[in-house]
Design an enzyme around this catalytic site. Structure first.
Site: not given
Length: 132
Positions: A92, A94
């Site tokens: 992931h 951010h």
């Protein structure tokens, strides 16, 4: 992976404030945001690390598209991007919009999470979706 919360979000088993989806990638608001609009961009296929994503160029095209949408949605000059991957074991990125007087100082303070209600999260989600 059956026990991965991000995989469950993609499948719709865990609710999220979804801001983007295509064939390979999914983006949603972080439930512990550092600022309104704090977004996580993930591959739909489970990879442990960002650097393991086979189509990493396409991944970062999606990340760039969302970063530009976040800048537009929140009328800011920039959104920081970070890659950690330790707390949740699913790749992931951010994206956090930096806002005037956001309480972080010159660098983002990862302890300075904002408490946003459902309405504020919905508003942030809609802003980003309309800017994509």
């Amino acid at each position: 992976m059956d026990d991965c919360v991000f995989c469950k979000i993609i499948k719709g088993e865990v609710p999220s404030y979804q801001v983007y989806e295509d064939n390979d990638f999914f983006a949603f608001l972080d439930i512990k945001p550092l600022n309104p609009g704090h977004t996580l961009v993930i591959p739909k296929k489970h990879y442990r690390w960002v650097w393991d994503v086979v189509n990493i160029g396409e991944y970062f095209e999606a990340v760039g598209k969302l970063a530009r949408a976040i800048k537009k949605a929140f009328n800011t000059d920039y959104a920081i991007s970070t890659v950690f991957g330790e707390a949740i074991q699913h790749a992931h990125v951010h994206l956090v919009p930096r806002l005037p007087d956001d309480g972080h100082g010159s660098t983002i303070n990862w302890e300075n999470m904002k408490k946003l209600g459902n309405l504020e999260m919905q508003e942030a989600m809609e802003k980003i979706k309309s800017a994509v």
